[in-house]
Design an enzyme around this catalytic site. Structure first.
Site, PDB file in Angstrom:
ATOM      1  CG  ASN A   3      61.361 -95.557   8.556  1.00 32.51           C
ATOM      2  OD1 ASN A   3      61.250 -94.688   7.683  1.00 32.51           O
ATOM      3  ND2 ASN A   3      60.366 -95.890   9.362  1.00 32.51           N
ATOM      4  CD1 TRP A   4      67.077 -93.081   5.831  1.00 33.50           C
ATOM      5  CD2 TRP A   4      67.147 -91.430   4.302  1.00 33.50           C
ATOM      6  NE1 TRP A   4      68.254 -93.195   5.146  1.00 33.50           N
ATOM      7  CE2 TRP A   4      68.334 -92.201   4.203  1.00 33.50           C
ATOM      8  CE3 TRP A   4      66.982 -90.350   3.442  1.00 33.50           C
ATOM      9  CZ2 TRP A   4      69.334 -91.903   3.272  1.00 33.50           C
ATOM     10  CZ3 TRP A   4      67.968 -90.056   2.512  1.00 33.50           C
ATOM     11  CH2 TRP A   4      69.137 -90.824   2.441  1.00 33.50           C
ATOM     12  CE  LYS A   5      60.697 -93.682  12.241  1.00 28.25           C
ATOM     13  NZ  LYS A   5      60.275 -93.753  13.651  1.00 28.25           N
ATOM     14  CG  HIS A   8      56.504 -97.273  10.730  1.00 32.39           C
ATOM     15  ND1 HIS A   8      56.173 -96.325  11.680  1.00 32.39           N
ATOM     16  CD2 HIS A   8      57.792 -97.617  10.968  1.00 32.39           C
ATOM     17  CE1 HIS A   8      57.234 -96.108  12.441  1.00 32.39           C
ATOM     18  NE2 HIS A   8      58.226 -96.876  12.038  1.00 32.39           N
ATOM     19  CD  GLU A  36      56.716 -93.041  13.133  1.00 27.36           C
ATOM     20  OE1 GLU A  36      57.137 -92.785  11.997  1.00 27.36           O
ATOM     21  OE2 GLU A  36      57.486 -93.298  14.093  1.00 27.36           O
ATOM     22  CD  GLU A  62      59.787-100.426  13.546  1.00 26.17           C
ATOM     23  OE1 GLU A  62      60.970-100.067  13.498  1.00 26.17           O
ATOM     24  OE2 GLU A  62      58.872 -99.760  13.066  1.00 26.17           O
ATOM     25  N   GLY A  74      61.576 -94.164  18.846  1.00 27.08           N
ATOM     26  CA  GLY A  74      61.909 -92.760  19.024  1.00 27.08           C
ATOM     27  C   GLY A  74      61.953 -92.314  20.474  1.00 27.08           C
ATOM     28  CB  SER A 107      65.410 -96.861  20.885  1.00 26.86           C
ATOM     29  OG  SER A 107      64.377 -95.881  20.965  1.00 26.86           O
ATOM     30  N   GLY A 160      65.440 -96.210  12.897  1.00 25.98           N
ATOM     31  CA  GLY A 160      64.977 -94.854  12.638  1.00 25.98           C
ATOM     32  C   GLY A 160      66.096 -93.847  12.873  1.00 25.98           C
ATOM     33  N   GLY A 161      66.043 -93.149  14.014  1.00 26.25           N
ATOM     34  CA  GLY A 161      66.969 -92.052  14.296  1.00 26.25           C
ATOM     35  C   GLY A 161      68.430 -92.329  13.975  1.00 26.25           C
TER      36      GLY A 161
HETATM   37  P1  13P Z   1      63.849 -95.259  16.144  1.00 23.90           P
HETATM   38  O1  13P Z   1      65.022 -96.113  15.767  1.00 23.90           O
HETATM   39  O2  13P Z   1      64.089 -93.792  15.930  1.00 23.90           O
HETATM   40  O3  13P Z   1      63.305 -95.610  17.475  1.00 23.90           O
HETATM   41  O4  13P Z   1      62.685 -95.619  15.072  1.00 23.90           O
HETATM   42  C1  13P Z   1      62.363 -96.941  14.863  1.00 23.90           C
HETATM   43  C2  13P Z   1      61.444 -97.014  13.708  1.00 23.90           C
HETATM   44  O5  13P Z   1      60.318 -96.576  13.774  1.00 23.90           O
HETATM   45  C3  13P Z   1      61.946 -97.606  12.471  1.00 23.90           C
HETATM   46  O6  13P Z   1      60.925 -97.858  11.572  1.00 23.90           O
END
Ligand code: 13P
Length: 253
Positions: free
Chosen positions: A10-12, A96, A98, A166, A172, A212, A233-234
């Site tokens: 997930n590049w966000k 998600h 967010e 998640e 994050g 994470s 994510g990251g």
């Molecule tokens: P991180 O891997 O940065 O914690 O993000 C997880 C995420 O929200 C994937 O959708």
């Protein structure tokens, strides 16, 4: 027999065109061969077309991070599921944390998005997960169950559905659920999925872990019996790390 792992990045809201091309270059050539993991990159909307070209001829699939539930109309700033399918998406992330917590998306909206996406042939990655205060109040199961109930029903296409657990407190933050914590929730979710779709189908549905995930913790998480890969994510923004996570999924299969 475990299910085929599925790892999605997930590049966000990250990457311009140059960085995105570089990242894809680093992924394409370095995936395990043969690849026994489903792999997707969920890019920002503006990068879908160019990244569609970048993955052409590879085993990597394209996904988006959100969609609107109406096919078209006066919805300034929104993108429909139909548009995503036309842009070459196989997957779309829905619900998600967010979207739920920063943008206020409700269960009713998410349900409509899931249906609209599947009607366009998109495979939905439906996200669920509790806040820290909900975990501390021992309400994790109650929260994820209600998130499942909000959006799922027996008439959905299970061939176009993946769940992603998640925990919000792990997103994050560098804090990961322990394998035991992840496994406990995944097993609970799978038991609830039996209620919607029957036991056989629930055994076939994949449940990704997200929060994470890093090269150093991916393998122990993915080895849990009910964890079927990750939503990353990251770490998916660094080709080497994302490849290492995909390799961990491949080794855990
Ligand atoms: P991180 O891997 O940065 O914690 O993000 C997880 C995420 O929200 C994937 O959708």
């Amino acid at each position: 027999m475990k299910r085929k792992p599925f790892v999605a990045g997930n590049w966000k809201m990250h990457n311009d065109l140059g960085a995105a091309r570089e990242l894809m270059g680093g992924l394409r050539g370095n995936l395990p061969k043969p690849l026994n993991v489903d792999v997707a990159v969920c890019t920002p909307f503006t990068l879908l077309y160019p990244m569609g070209k970048e993955i052409d001829g590879t085993d990597i699939k394209l996904g988006a991070q959100n969609c609107h539930f109406e096919p078209k109309g006066a919805f300034t700033g929104e993108i429909s599921a139909q548009m995503l399918a036309a842009a070459g998406c196989t997957y779309v992330i829905i619900g998600h944390s967010e979207r739920r917590h920063v943008f206020g998306e409700t269960g009713d909206m998410l349900r409509k998005k899931v249906v609209a996406a599947q009607e366009c042939g998109l495979h939905v990655i439906y996200c669920i997960g509790e806040l820290l205060e909900e975990r501390e109040a021992n309400r994790t199961e109650q929260v994820v169950e209600s998130q499942l109930q909000e959006a799922l029903s027996p008439d959905l296409r299970t061939d176009l559905l993946t769940l992603a657990y998640e925990p919000v407190w792990a997103i994050g933050t560098g804090k990961t659920a322990t394998p035991d914590q992840a496994q406990a929730v995944h097993a609970f979710v799978r038991a609830k999925l039996s209620g919607f779709f029957g036991q056989e189908t629930a055994q076939q549905l994949r449940i990704q872990y997200g929060g994470s995930v890093k090269p150093g913790n991916a393998k122990t998480l993915f080895e849990c019996p009910d964890v079927d890969g990750g939503l990353v994510g990251g770490a998916c923004l660094v080709a080497e790390d994302f490849v290492a996570i995909i390799s961990a999924a491949q080794e855990s299969a």
